[in-house]
Design a protein around this motif. Sequence first.
Motif, PDB file in Angstrom:
ATOM      1  N   ASN A 102      20.985 -10.270  40.944  1.00 41.94           N
ATOM      2  CA  ASN A 102      22.048  -9.851  41.853  1.00 41.94           C
ATOM      3  C   ASN A 102      22.227  -8.338  41.761  1.00 41.94           C
ATOM      4  OD1 ASN A 102      22.822 -12.420  42.911  1.00 41.94           O
ATOM      5  ND2 ASN A 102      23.812 -12.859  40.959  1.00 41.94           N
ATOM      6  N   VAL A 103      22.000  -7.656  42.872  1.00 41.18           N
ATOM      7  CA  VAL A 103      22.028  -6.196  42.929  1.00 41.18           C
ATOM      8  C   VAL A 103      23.316  -5.729  43.595  1.00 41.18           C
ATOM      9  CG1 VAL A 103      20.884  -4.132  43.845  1.00 41.18           C
ATOM     10  CG2 VAL A 103      19.514  -6.072  43.016  1.00 41.18           C
ATOM     11  N   ARG A 105      15.136  -4.154  52.478  1.00 39.02           N
ATOM     12  CA  ARG A 105      13.907  -4.350  51.686  1.00 39.02           C
ATOM     13  C   ARG A 105      14.106  -5.458  50.646  1.00 39.02           C
ATOM     14  NH1 ARG A 105      13.330   0.534  51.075  1.00 39.02           N
ATOM     15  NH2 ARG A 105      11.629   0.788  52.560  1.00 39.02           N
ATOM     16  N   ILE A 106      15.237  -5.441  49.958  1.00 43.41           N
ATOM     17  CA  ILE A 106      15.495  -6.463  48.943  1.00 43.41           C
ATOM     18  C   ILE A 106      15.551  -7.849  49.576  1.00 43.41           C
ATOM     19  CG2 ILE A 106      17.258  -7.322  47.335  1.00 43.41           C
ATOM     20  CD1 ILE A 106      17.852  -4.367  46.665  1.00 43.41           C
ATOM     21  N   ALA A 126      24.255  -8.482  46.233  1.00 40.40           N
ATOM     22  CA  ALA A 126      25.468  -9.273  46.033  1.00 40.40           C
ATOM     23  C   ALA A 126      26.714  -8.542  46.511  1.00 40.40           C
ATOM     24  CB  ALA A 126      25.621  -9.627  44.558  1.00 40.40           C
ATOM     25  N   ALA A 127      26.735  -7.207  46.363  1.00 40.77           N
ATOM     26  CA  ALA A 127      27.922  -6.436  46.719  1.00 40.77           C
ATOM     27  C   ALA A 127      27.504  -5.067  47.234  1.00 40.77           C
ATOM     28  CB  ALA A 127      28.849  -6.292  45.512  1.00 40.77           C
ATOM     29  N   VAL A 128      28.287  -4.544  48.177  1.00 37.21           N
ATOM     30  CA  VAL A 128      27.991  -3.249  48.800  1.00 37.21           C
ATOM     31  C   VAL A 128      29.264  -2.424  48.862  1.00 37.21           C
ATOM     32  CG1 VAL A 128      27.146  -2.064  50.869  1.00 37.21           C
ATOM     33  CG2 VAL A 128      26.213  -4.314  50.253  1.00 37.21           C
ATOM     34  N   THR A 129      29.159  -1.137  48.513  1.00 37.46           N
ATOM     35  CA  THR A 129      30.273  -0.228  48.704  1.00 37.46           C
ATOM     36  C   THR A 129      29.770   1.063  49.331  1.00 37.46           C
ATOM     37  OG1 THR A 129      32.213   0.774  47.644  1.00 37.46           O
ATOM     38  CG2 THR A 129      30.136   0.926  46.457  1.00 37.46           C
ATOM     39  N   ASP A 130      30.637   1.714  50.072  1.00 35.28           N
ATOM     40  CA  ASP A 130      30.306   2.989  50.705  1.00 35.28           C
ATOM     41  C   ASP A 130      31.611   3.717  50.985  1.00 35.28           C
ATOM     42  OD1 ASP A 130      27.813   4.393  52.174  1.00 35.28           O
ATOM     43  OD2 ASP A 130      29.624   4.750  53.356  1.00 35.28           O
ATOM     44  N   VAL A 177      27.179  -8.987  39.286  1.00 38.26           N
ATOM     45  CA  VAL A 177      26.200  -7.926  39.566  1.00 38.26           C
ATOM     46  C   VAL A 177      25.388  -7.677  38.300  1.00 38.26           C
ATOM     47  CG1 VAL A 177      25.910  -5.452  40.018  1.00 38.26           C
ATOM     48  CG2 VAL A 177      27.458  -6.813  41.447  1.00 38.26           C
ATOM     49  N   ASP A 178      24.079  -7.909  38.402  1.00 37.69           N
ATOM     50  CA  ASP A 178      23.189  -7.764  37.239  1.00 37.69           C
ATOM     51  C   ASP A 178      22.594  -6.364  37.133  1.00 37.69           C
ATOM     52  OD1 ASP A 178      23.375 -10.605  36.730  1.00 37.69           O
ATOM     53  OD2 ASP A 178      21.995 -10.888  38.417  1.00 37.69           O
TER      54      ASP A 178
END
Length: 334
Positions: A4-5, A20-21, A31-35, A65-66
């Motif tokens: 989990n990225v 790509r992932i 797994a999670a996104v921030t911006d 998140v790993d």
Amino acid sequence: MPLNVGLVGAGMIGADHARRIGTAVAGARVAAVTDIDPDRAAAVAASCGARTAASDREVVDAGDVDAVLVASWGPAHAESVLAAVAARKPVFCEKPLATTAEDCLKIIEAEQASGRRLVQVGFMRRYDTGYRALKRLVDGGDLGEPLMVHCVHRNAEVPESYHSAMAVQDTAVHEIDAVRWLLDDEITSAQVLFPKRTRNRFDHLRDPQVMLFETASGARVDVEVFVNCRYGYDIRCEVVGETGTAELPPPAEPAVRSAARLSTAVVQDWKDRFADAYDTEIREWTAAAAEGTASGPSSWDGYAAAVVTDAAVRSQQTGDVVPTGIGRRPDFYA
């Protein structure tokens, strides 16, 4: 179980890594996104079935998140990378590792204190098929002792926001890392010269530029940076050794015979030129991250790039040969 990225930064390169992932990497998912732009984070998260997070610390600290992929604005990189190292989570950081050599050293110190490699820096040239073939020739002794390296980095054009220092910091930095890797040698001095200016530029930009480097072993490196060449995106590299030379192969493009001409298309975009390298880079990072570690370009490589680019920018201002002042690479990064 998939890796989990957590993605920090959902701009162009961050969004591309998320895609790509999801499509080119087995055994991993975002797994999670921030911006800094919540709408952009939401759009990228929706595209890959992830959730959004309010900050980089929320991503890093999340229990599911790993590993962390940092693709945010350069000045924010150090804080995110240090947080990931403190959490003992593998982290991939797009270049630059940090915008100052001092912050790079903080990351190096924190990573060594953790007891294992956790950081990989996004120098994708090392994952290109042609560069890897060139590296095998150098390492295998096929060329004898390397004496010189000739590099070319040309772009068709750049936006008005591009300034002279970026020719070193954003453009030639890839050649700087590639040469250090190809020769397994540190760059000890830098000088920048300015040929006749092209008319196809903005008034504030010195273009083209010629950068001269010397390594600890005495090898000489020249890098031509020409970011308004008009005809395309052109990357070249030749290693000259005591008994032979080897050149980076051009991208595979069909030879066209038409209208009494034989022609080959010139790649126009860096994303197309290095698409396969980016895929390989992220595959190899996720494989190492799944084992709780990192491979590829290290924090030391990020630091070395920072001190060499700093020296080259000083030379842009003075014309002098500027020592990089790089020290001995720690055994931790051998």
